[in-house]
Design a protein around this motif. Structure first.
Motif, short mmCIF file in Angstrom:
data_model
loop_
_atom_site.label_atom_id
_atom_site.label_comp_id
_atom_site.label_asym_id
_atom_site.label_seq_id
_atom_site.Cartn_x
_atom_site.Cartn_y
_atom_site.Cartn_z
N UNK A 1 49.85 28.93 41.24
CA UNK A 1 49.72 29.63 42.51
C UNK A 1 49.03 30.98 42.34
N UNK A 2 49.47 31.77 41.36
CA UNK A 2 48.85 33.09 41.19
C UNK A 2 47.45 32.99 40.58
N UNK A 3 47.19 31.93 39.82
CA UNK A 3 45.83 31.72 39.32
C UNK A 3 44.87 31.37 40.46
N UNK A 4 45.37 30.63 41.44
CA UNK A 4 44.56 30.32 42.63
C UNK A 4 44.19 31.61 43.36
N UNK A 5 45.17 32.49 43.56
CA UNK A 5 44.91 33.76 44.25
C UNK A 5 43.89 34.59 43.46
#
Length: 576
Positions: A288-292
């Motif tokens: 999730x944070x890699x997507x952001x």
């Protein structure tokens, strides 16, 4: 006091065997990467060779700023939409055949683009190029995970860095020389002979371990809904404010349709047996944070660097060849620092500090690039570009690495391609939105300098009328053909306008920093995808004893075993 090998419990013979086994595995990996690296070089060369020539190409085809933006946006849009499709197919079908197919699509479209006689045909061919590029970008990362463990990945980043350096630096130079001395159309033909060699080499050298057999169920509904929704949204981003207003019927239909399509996509993905993007991946904090982080770094990488050629040619009066040379500092920052950081990560097993530092450099680089003018000392512009490139290089590939390290092996392909997908989405939105901002800034600043322009044009007499007609046409001007007094005004306008888009993008650097700060600091594993799948299956089997469970636990903790497993890239029949 030194301790003998016997006292350490490892005989000299065993140590020699370990070293020999490591060398054998290293040679096998290099052999497997040969065709892959050449294919990557060909695809990157076909793309970068036209980057410095685009202002000339668009001017020759009588295109305007919107056409310039769409030539870039079309490729990014098709790349974004096709990337998760390629990634999902890589989890289901033969990855070797897929990467060859992607290369063929890319090169055929590139050659066809050379026959363009208007910007519409060029944009159409760039769309097809983007479909191939989506496959090449996603599949390269997936194949690397098949044959190289996360911990060892940095060791081989030097090879990828060398290929990127040769294509990203050499491509613009070759393209500039071809444009200045022959014809810009040959930029699109130059990679075709190399592509044939690349296809042969991939067939000859790339042998992948087979995936576990499972029923192939392609999520056609998901593909259609995602493609239509994202395309509609990105087209709206590129046209709003110029072709229609923000508060208009067209905006309502396009944005509403996109949101409705995305809602339907989510519903379909929750029900699909083999979803295009498994929504369960978003339960994983790393993903999730890699997507952001990928969304914002995509804007920084694509949405700003794509306009550097315009800055060099329209604000500093450089030729196509010179503009390629003048962007080397940014590429040098990206390639040198990413290669060094990859080696340090392999040596230490630590990655998070480097990604955080890279996010800081990315933000600082964007802010500093927002201060440039047409007459800023070039050594200072070079320093700013180097910092920006270093930041992108430290963040971009490592976000894929940490995701591959943390997601289930079953979803590794789609997870890797999803990071590329969201990065490309960020870049596409960035190019479209920042291109619209640049067009508005140029128009407004030219209006502010209307008095100076009129005075300069009037003083030139008949020569000034030609310059006025060129500026009034709405197409991107050839600044070197303008009289000096008019050229200086136009250069100052483009210099400050391009700087403005870097400032607009700067807050996204902070978003990247926040995202990577929240990434779980997990140790990097020491197994390839194939090895990890075998270990997981052995651990799940009833006969799996304590030794197997301990080995899997050791891998989960990121500990590298003393002796290589002996598993290698198979050189037999390729079922992957």
């Amino acid at each position: 006091m030194s301790v003998s090998p016997a006292r350490q419990g490892v005989s000299p013979t065993t140590r020699a065997e370990v070293r020999e086994e490591a060398k054998r595995k290293h040679r096998a990996v290099l052999q497997a990467l040969t065709g892959l690296l050449l294919g990557m070089f060909v695809s990157m060369l076909a793309n970068t060779v036209v980057s410095t020539s685009l202002p000339v190409i668009i001017s020759d085809l009588d295109g305007d700023q919107a056409a310039f933006t769409w030539v870039v946006t079309a490729t990014l849009l098709a790349t974004a939409v096709s990337t998760p499709v390629w990634g999902k197919l890589a989890d289901l079908l033969n990855r070797k055949v897929l990467i060859q197919l992607a290369l063929i699509i890319f090169i055929v479209a590139s050659a066809a683009a050379g026959f363009a006689h208007n910007t519409d045909w060029l944009i159409a061919m760039r769309v097809i190029q983007g479909i191939g590029a989506g496959g090449l970008g996603a599949l390269t990362q997936i194949v690397m995970a098949d044959i190289i463990s996360p911990r060892e990945r940095g060791r081989y980043m030097g090879l990828f860095g060398a290929v990127m350096a040769l294509s990203t630096v050499g491509g613009p130079l070759i393209g500039g020389v071809i444009t200045d001395t022959v014809n810009w159309r040959w930029n699109f033909y130059v990679a075709v002979p190399l592509a044939a060699v690349a296809l042969f080499m991939i067939q000859k050298t790339l042998h992948l371990p087979p995936l576990k057999k499972r029923t192939v169920q392609i999520d056609y509904a998901g593909i259609v809904l995602l493609s239509a929704s994202v395309s509609c949204l990105l087209i709206w981003v590129s046209l709003v404010g110029s072709d229609f207003g923000w508060a208009s019927a067209a905006t309502a239909w396009m944005v509403g349709g996109s949101l409705l399509g995305l809602a339907a996509f989510v519903f379909v993905e929750l029900k699909a047996p083999e979803p295009l993007i498994p929504l369960t991946l978003f339960r994983n904090r790393t993903f999730t944070f890699s997507v952001i982080g990928s969304l914002s770094v995509g804007v920084a990488m694509f949405g700003t660097t794509v306009f550097l050629s315009q800055y060099m040619q329209l604000a500093r009066g450089a030729s196509a060849t010179m503009s390629g040379l003048m962007t080397i500092p940014m590429m040098a920052g990206l390639l040198i620092i990413s290669t060094l950081v990859g080696r340090w990560i392999t040596k230490s097993g630590k990655w998070k500090a480097y990604v955080v530092i890279g996010s800081v450099l990315l933000t600082v680089g964007l802010v500093l690039m927002g201060t440039i003018e047409y007459d800023t000392a070039f050594w200072l512009v070079s320093l700013y570009m180097f910092l920006l490139g270093a930041g992108v290089g430290m963040v971009m590939q490592n976000l894929v690495l940490v995701v591959q390290n943390d997601v289930p092996t079953r979803d590794l392909g789609v997870a890797s391609s999803s990071i590329n997908f969201f990065r490309t989405i960020g870049g596409t939105v960035g190019v479209s939105a920042l291109g619209a901002v640049l067009a508005t800034q140029v128009t407004d600043r030219l209006a502010e300098k209307q008095g100076e322009l009129l005075a300069a044009i009037t003083a030139l007499g008949a020569e000034g009328q030609d310059a006025a007609a060129s500026l009034a046409s709405g197409t991107i001007p050839n600044v070197n053909s303008l009289p000096e007094s008019v050229r200086l005004i136009v250069e100052s306008v483009y210099g400050s306008s391009v700087a403005h888009i870097f400032l607009v993008a700067a807050p996204l650097g902070l978003l990247t920093l926040l995202a990577v700060l929240f990434l779980p600091n997990l140790p990097l594993g020491s197994m390839t995808r194939h090895e990890k799948m075998q270990a997981e299956e052995s651990a799940a089997a009833p006969a799996g004893g304590a030794e197997t469970v301990a080995a899997v636990s050791e891998e989960a903790a990121g500990q590298s075993p003393e002796v290589p497993s002996g598993r290698d890239v198979p050189s037999g029949k390729d079922n992957g």
